[in-house]
Design a protein around this motif. Structure first.
Motif, PDB file in Angstrom:
ATOM      1  N   VAL A   1     -47.536  45.744 -21.826  1.00 17.36           N
ATOM      2  CA  VAL A   1     -47.554  45.014 -23.095  1.00 17.36           C
ATOM      3  C   VAL A   1     -46.338  44.103 -23.137  1.00 17.36           C
ATOM      4  O   VAL A   1     -45.206  44.535 -22.912  1.00 17.36           O
ATOM      5  N   LEU A   2     -46.567  42.826 -23.408  1.00 17.93           N
ATOM      6  CA  LEU A   2     -45.499  41.845 -23.508  1.00 17.93           C
ATOM      7  C   LEU A   2     -45.773  40.963 -24.708  1.00 17.93           C
ATOM      8  O   LEU A   2     -46.826  40.321 -24.782  1.00 17.93           O
ATOM      9  N   MET A   3     -44.828  40.948 -25.663  1.00 18.95           N
ATOM     10  CA  MET A   3     -44.947  40.132 -26.866  1.00 18.95           C
ATOM     11  C   MET A   3     -46.267  40.384 -27.598  1.00 18.95           C
ATOM     12  O   MET A   3     -46.953  39.463 -28.043  1.00 18.95           O
TER      13      MET A   3
ATOM     14  N   GLY B   1     -46.662  47.723  -9.069  1.00 17.70           N
ATOM     15  CA  GLY B   1     -46.214  48.186 -10.377  1.00 17.70           C
ATOM     16  C   GLY B   1     -46.000  47.010 -11.306  1.00 17.70           C
ATOM     17  O   GLY B   1     -45.584  45.938 -10.872  1.00 17.70           O
ATOM     18  N   VAL B   2     -46.281  47.210 -12.583  1.00 19.68           N
ATOM     19  CA  VAL B   2     -46.139  46.136 -13.575  1.00 19.68           C
ATOM     20  C   VAL B   2     -45.467  46.709 -14.809  1.00 19.68           C
ATOM     21  O   VAL B   2     -45.830  47.789 -15.290  1.00 19.68           O
ATOM     22  N   CYS B   3     -44.473  46.001 -15.327  1.00 19.74           N
ATOM     23  CA  CYS B   3     -43.894  46.395 -16.611  1.00 19.74           C
ATOM     24  C   CYS B   3     -43.198  45.194 -17.244  1.00 19.74           C
ATOM     25  O   CYS B   3     -42.943  44.176 -16.585  1.00 19.74           O
ATOM     26  N   SER B   4     -42.911  45.307 -18.527  1.00 19.56           N
ATOM     27  CA  SER B   4     -42.211  44.244 -19.243  1.00 19.56           C
ATOM     28  C   SER B   4     -40.752  44.639 -19.426  1.00 19.56           C
ATOM     29  O   SER B   4     -40.426  45.807 -19.629  1.00 19.56           O
ATOM     30  N   LEU B   5     -39.887  43.643 -19.332  1.00 21.71           N
ATOM     31  CA  LEU B   5     -38.445  43.856 -19.468  1.00 21.71           C
ATOM     32  C   LEU B   5     -37.816  42.556 -19.930  1.00 21.71           C
ATOM     33  O   LEU B   5     -38.003  41.510 -19.280  1.00 21.71           O
ATOM     34  N   ASN B   6     -37.100  42.606 -21.046  1.00 19.87           N
ATOM     35  CA  ASN B   6     -36.406  41.422 -21.573  1.00 19.87           C
ATOM     36  C   ASN B   6     -37.339  40.220 -21.712  1.00 19.87           C
ATOM     37  O   ASN B   6     -37.029  39.111 -21.282  1.00 19.87           O
ATOM     38  N   ASN B   7     -38.509  40.460 -22.319  1.00 16.51           N
ATOM     39  CA  ASN B   7     -39.484  39.392 -22.594  1.00 16.51           C
ATOM     40  C   ASN B   7     -40.009  38.706 -21.334  1.00 16.51           C
ATOM     41  O   ASN B   7     -40.416  37.549 -21.368  1.00 16.51           O
ATOM     42  N   LYS B   8     -39.990  39.425 -20.219  1.00 15.01           N
ATOM     43  CA  LYS B   8     -40.605  38.938 -18.993  1.00 15.01           C
ATOM     44  C   LYS B   8     -41.496  40.030 -18.417  1.00 15.01           C
ATOM     45  O   LYS B   8     -41.303  41.224 -18.700  1.00 15.01           O
ATOM     46  N   LEU B   9     -42.448  39.615 -17.627  1.00 17.43           N
ATOM     47  CA  LEU B   9     -43.352  40.546 -16.973  1.00 17.43           C
ATOM     48  C   LEU B   9     -42.950  40.654 -15.506  1.00 17.43           C
ATOM     49  O   LEU B   9     -42.837  39.637 -14.813  1.00 17.43           O
ATOM     50  N   TYR B  10     -42.755  41.875 -15.035  1.00 10.36           N
ATOM     51  CA  TYR B  10     -42.339  42.100 -13.646  1.00 10.36           C
ATOM     52  C   TYR B  10     -43.463  42.745 -12.845  1.00 10.36           C
ATOM     53  O   TYR B  10     -44.140  43.665 -13.322  1.00 10.36           O
ATOM     54  N   VAL B  11     -43.659  42.242 -11.635  1.00 10.52           N
ATOM     55  CA  VAL B  11     -44.609  42.821 -10.685  1.00 10.52           C
ATOM     56  C   VAL B  11     -43.801  43.297  -9.487  1.00 10.52           C
ATOM     57  O   VAL B  11     -43.121  42.503  -8.830  1.00 10.52           O
ATOM     58  N   VAL B  12     -43.915  44.582  -9.180  1.00 10.53           N
ATOM     59  CA  VAL B  12     -43.022  45.221  -8.211  1.00 10.53           C
ATOM     60  C   VAL B  12     -43.823  45.835  -7.066  1.00 10.53           C
ATOM     61  O   VAL B  12     -44.761  46.607  -7.286  1.00 10.53           O
ATOM     62  N   GLY B  13     -43.441  45.488  -5.824  1.00 10.32           N
ATOM     63  CA  GLY B  13     -44.049  46.092  -4.648  1.00 10.32           C
ATOM     64  C   GLY B  13     -45.531  45.787  -4.540  1.00 10.32           C
ATOM     65  O   GLY B  13     -46.004  44.714  -4.891  1.00 10.32           O
ATOM     66  N   GLY B  14     -46.287  46.752  -4.056  1.00  5.54           N
ATOM     67  CA  GLY B  14     -47.727  46.586  -3.857  1.00  5.54           C
ATOM     68  C   GLY B  14     -48.091  46.641  -2.383  1.00  5.54           C
ATOM     69  O   GLY B  14     -47.243  46.846  -1.510  1.00  5.54           O
ATOM     70  N   SER B  15     -49.380  46.466  -2.106  1.00  8.26           N
ATOM     71  CA  SER B  15     -49.877  46.499  -0.733  1.00  8.26           C
ATOM     72  C   SER B  15     -49.867  45.115  -0.129  1.00  8.26           C
ATOM     73  O   SER B  15     -50.137  44.128  -0.824  1.00  8.26           O
ATOM     74  N   ASP B  16     -49.587  45.036   1.167  1.00  3.87           N
ATOM     75  CA  ASP B  16     -49.738  43.772   1.874  1.00  3.87           C
ATOM     76  C   ASP B  16     -51.230  43.463   1.991  1.00  3.87           C
ATOM     77  O   ASP B  16     -52.071  44.309   1.693  1.00  3.87           O
ATOM     78  N   PRO B  17     -51.590  42.238   2.389  1.00  2.00           N
ATOM     79  CA  PRO B  17     -53.015  41.879   2.420  1.00  2.00           C
ATOM     80  C   PRO B  17     -53.873  42.790   3.279  1.00  2.00           C
ATOM     81  O   PRO B  17     -55.077  42.834   3.110  1.00  2.00           O
ATOM     82  N   CYS B  18     -53.268  43.501   4.224  1.00  2.70           N
ATOM     83  CA  CYS B  18     -54.050  44.419   5.055  1.00  2.70           C
ATOM     84  C   CYS B  18     -54.050  45.838   4.503  1.00  2.70           C
ATOM     85  O   CYS B  18     -54.750  46.689   4.996  1.00  2.70           O
ATOM     86  N   GLY B  19     -53.236  46.084   3.489  1.00  6.42           N
ATOM     87  CA  GLY B  19     -53.152  47.435   2.966  1.00  6.42           C
ATOM     88  C   GLY B  19     -52.480  48.406   3.911  1.00  6.42           C
ATOM     89  O   GLY B  19     -52.548  49.611   3.748  1.00  6.42           O
ATOM     90  N   GLN B  20     -51.780  47.876   4.935  1.00  8.11           N
ATOM     91  CA  GLN B  20     -51.206  48.727   5.966  1.00  8.11           C
ATOM     92  C   GLN B  20     -49.833  49.256   5.557  1.00  8.11           C
ATOM     93  O   GLN B  20     -49.446  50.347   5.933  1.00  8.11           O
ATOM     94  N   LYS B  21     -49.086  48.491   4.786  1.00 13.84           N
ATOM     95  CA  LYS B  21     -47.746  48.911   4.416  1.00 13.84           C
ATOM     96  C   LYS B  21     -47.396  48.337   3.060  1.00 13.84           C
ATOM     97  O   LYS B  21     -48.011  47.396   2.566  1.00 13.84           O
ATOM     98  N   GLY B  22     -46.385  48.955   2.445  1.00  7.68           N
ATOM     99  CA  GLY B  22     -45.943  48.488   1.145  1.00  7.68           C
ATOM    100  C   GLY B  22     -45.104  47.236   1.254  1.00  7.68           C
ATOM    101  O   GLY B  22     -44.672  46.824   2.329  1.00  7.68           O
ATOM    102  N   LEU B  23     -44.859  46.629   0.092  1.00  7.21           N
ATOM    103  CA  LEU B  23     -44.067  45.412   0.017  1.00  7.21           C
ATOM    104  C   LEU B  23     -42.756  45.675  -0.719  1.00  7.21           C
ATOM    105  O   LEU B  23     -42.658  46.588  -1.537  1.00  7.21           O
ATOM    106  N   LYS B  24     -41.759  44.854  -0.421  1.00  3.65           N
ATOM    107  CA  LYS B  24     -40.494  44.908  -1.148  1.00  3.65           C
ATOM    108  C   LYS B  24     -40.432  43.855  -2.260  1.00  3.65           C
ATOM    109  O   LYS B  24     -39.495  43.845  -3.042  1.00  3.65           O
ATOM    110  N   ASN B  25     -41.436  42.991  -2.326  1.00  6.92           N
ATOM    111  CA  ASN B  25     -41.415  41.852  -3.236  1.00  6.92           C
ATOM    112  C   ASN B  25     -41.298  42.285  -4.691  1.00  6.92           C
ATOM    113  O   ASN B  25     -41.900  43.276  -5.118  1.00  6.92           O
ATOM    114  N   CYS B  26     -40.563  41.496  -5.446  1.00 13.09           N
ATOM    115  CA  CYS B  26     -40.477  41.668  -6.892  1.00 13.09           C
ATOM    116  C   CYS B  26     -40.503  40.280  -7.528  1.00 13.09           C
ATOM    117  O   CYS B  26     -39.698  39.419  -7.159  1.00 13.09           O
TER     118      CYS B  26
END
Length: 667
Positions: free
Chosen positions: A417-419, A462-487
């Protein structure tokens, strides 16, 4: 020169001069008696010249020998520039093609049966072969039916599979994920033998079980490597004993023949190309389907019991990810719940029947959030398909109602939930495709609208709201073989995405939430291995810091926040779906084991309504759930650190010191 009474003269310039003049005549359209219509372009030439160079055109001209006028030959699938290059070669014996046109020249030469030109183009392409273009070159060689070219590309891939696997073309390939159960005294065979067994299993699934390749690729398939060295469906081995191989909805999925649903029929009728679809007659006409290509190309062992393979399945170039592990029947869980010493049995007189309404749909991998005092449950899988419906629970009325459905079916996503509005980002659409699209829900208008897409497709983030912004954290790479460090962070006012500091550890299926101005990424999996590590993000200095780990490694867990504490619920520990719950106290930087839920739940959803944490849906190792259970934490959260509620009857409620109540609702 006079020799034996003959005058002999060799004019070295004549041939070049004549060739040049003939080509000039062609370009000027003089004395031309054939017109090649190539994708709307008209190319003039002389039949005699083309017939000498192209056996294919010779056959056409020879069959039209009665024609005394200008012949017309039409090509709708060749490149006009490539054909012009071949005409120049026919008149001048010089082949000059831009590197971007070599494939088109090859294709035209194949059509014209100009074998020498085709070989020269193939050799040129092979000289440019590298890990970045290997997949596209293989697709091209396969489409051309060039066995020599194809064998050399496959040999290169065999020697450089890991480098090839990191390239964009490889990441876009369809993928089949397999988990192979092993008895303790068994090991997987060498790669070639292993994947010949895998190909045989896929063939049986398509021909005997009536499955479709697309369906097999939607979820991880569980197989069993038997003591007699056969690879069989996990579901066949454990029929009637599903507890032995219990699993999680996106990790262990038993193969079974399913009836064709209405959505399947609609999809098959709309998918005219069907690049992944085997013949609809596969089950009834195996001989016809068997003529399509099945081929093992290359494989690598990427980690302990993890294998990566490139293969052709029913004519489709595919990636196979395989993970071998010991059967849970013979190997204990690596992360036990540690709850035996904390047992608390409810007294019979304390039980009070009090049912709650279940959701209309069973859902796993759903998105959940609390909005305006209501519990929102969106999307997810219900074993049959990926959902876009959204349900809203009113705790005062104990009633689930539907609100506007999402624009896109999706699962394996989180919601925030954001705003005052609900946001969903990424996920999977149920057809082996990760999503980059997102949408938001406005409760005032009961409408979903699109938001700017992520820069990369991503699910299990992962998804959550923080300081009126929406953050997307990690997730699967396009092959689903390994996790991501992206945020990544989304600004709803500027409607732009920006990069944030990367996680310390790759994670997909992590639980993500906000607490006291910090963001937490909890557990998840790095590749196949579940994590108990936890990271905290400080937006002021854009850094991630590792904090105290959980007691239990888990992925697909859910998290709720109450009274300055984090409550992590359920998940999957690599072997079992979990019931156990633990709580994090940031002031003490430690985790405490709490009571267990009545049901094991991985990829469930939770939300906090008042003093009550609701857990809904998920996968219990056997079934996709629509059940609901809750815990009322009240004001004294510390009581939870010493209590376990177990063996609750369906439709029952247990009360403990008025601060703790678990409520389980069966469907």
């Amino acid at each position: 020169m006079i020799q034996n009474g003959y005058l002999i003269f060799e004019d070295e310039s004549f041939l070049d001069s004549t060739v040049a003049k003939m080509n000039a005549l062609r370009k000027n359209g003089q004395f031309c008696d054939v017109r090649l219509q190539v994708c709307g372009h008209e190319l003039m030439a002389h039949r005699a010249v083309l017939a000498c160079c192209s056996p294919y055109l010779f056959e056409i001209f020879n069959s039209d020998i009665e024609s005394h006028g200008v012949s017309h030959v039409t090509f709708e699938d060749l490149d006009p520039e490539a054909v012009e290059i071949l005409l120049n070669y026919a008149y001048t014996a010089q082949l000059k093609a831009d590197k971007e046109l070599v494939k088109e020249v090859y294709s035209a030469a194949k059509r014209f049966k100009m074998e020498r030109v085709k070989q020269i183009c193939g050799d040129y392409l092979l000289s440019k072969l590298d890990s970045q273009n290997a997949i596209s070159f293989r697709n091209f060689a396969s489409s051309m039916g060039d066995a020599r070219f194809l064998s050399q590309v496959d040999a290169f891939i065999q020697d450089h599979l890991l480098e090839v696997s990191e390239q964009e073309d490889f990441l876009k390939l369809p993928r089949l994920k397999l988990e192979v159960m092993l008895e303790d005294n068994l090991t997987l065979p060498s790669n070639g033998k292993l994947y010949s067994k895998v190909l045989n299993w896929v063939q049986r699934s398509l021909w005997e079980n009536g499955d479709h390749l697309e369906r097999l690729m939607e979820e991880v398939q569980t197989l069993y490597y038997s003591p007699d060295h056969k690879l069989v469906d996990g579901g066949l081995v454990i029929e009637g004993h599903s507890e032995v191989f219990g699993g999680e909805e996106d990790h262990l999925q038993f193969v079974q023949k399913k009836p064709v649903r209405e959505s399947d029929q609609r999809q098959m009728s709309c998918s005219s190309s069907g690049s992944l679809s085997p013949s609809n007659q596969a089950a009834n006409a195996p001989k016809q389907t068997a003529r399509r290509e099945w081929k093992y190309i290359a494989s690598e062992k990427t980690a302990s019991n993890n294998y990566l393979c490139l293969a052709v399945l029913d004519g489709v170039l595919c990636v196979i990810f395989l993970h071998g592990r010991n059967s849970p029947q013979t190997s204990p869980s690596a992360t036990p719940c540690l709850m035996k010493s904390l047992s608390f049995e409810a007294q019979p007189e304390e039980l009070e029947e009090q049912p709650l309404s279940p959701m209309h749909y069973a859902r796993s991998g759903l998105g959940t959030a609390a909005l305006n005092g209501k519990f929102i449950a969106a999307g997810g899988y219900n074993r049959e398909e990926c959902l876009r419906t959204v349900e809203c629970y009113d705790p005062k009325e104990d009633r689930w109602t539907f609100i506007a459905p999402m624009r896109t079916p999706r699962a394996r996503f989180q919601m925030a939930v954001l705003m005052g509005q609900l946001y969903v980002i990424g996920g999977s659409n149920g057809h082996s495709d990760e999503l980059s699209c997102g949408e938001k829900y406005d409760p005032r208008t009961d409408e979903w609208t699109q938001v700017p897409e992520l820069r990369t497709n991503r699910c299990n983030a992962g998804v959550c709201s923080l300081n009126n912004k929406l953050y997307v954290v990690g997730g699967s790479d396009p092959c689903g073989q390994k996790g991501l460090k992206n945020c990544d962070a989304f600004d709803p006012v500027a409607k732009t995405w920006t990069n944030c500091a990367s996680l310390n550890i790759r994670r997909h299926q992590a639980a993500v939430c906000e607490l006291d101005g910090f963001m937490y990424a909890i557990g998840g999996a790095e590749s196949w291995n579940c994590l108990n590590t936890v990271e905290r993000y400080n937006p002021e200095n854009n850094t991630w810091t590792l904090i105290a780990p959980m007691n239990v490694a888990r992925r697909g867990a859910a998290v709720a926040v109450h009274a300055g504490k984090l409550f992590v619920v359920g998940g999957f520990d690599g072997t079992h779906a979990l019931r156990c719950v633990e709580m994090y106290d940031p002031a003490r930087n430690d985790w405490k084991m709490l009571g267990s839920m009545t049901s094991s739940r991985s990829n469930a959803g939770v939300a906090m309504l008042g003093d009550t944490i609701y857990a809904v849906g998920g996968f219990d190792g056997n079934e996709f759930l629509n059940t609901v259970e809750n815990i009322s934490v009240g004001g004294n959260v510390s009581l939870l650190t010493h209590l376990k509620v177990s063996s609750l009857k369906p439709y029952s409620k247990v009360r403990v010191d008025k601060h703790l109540s678990w409520l389980f609702v069966s469907f």
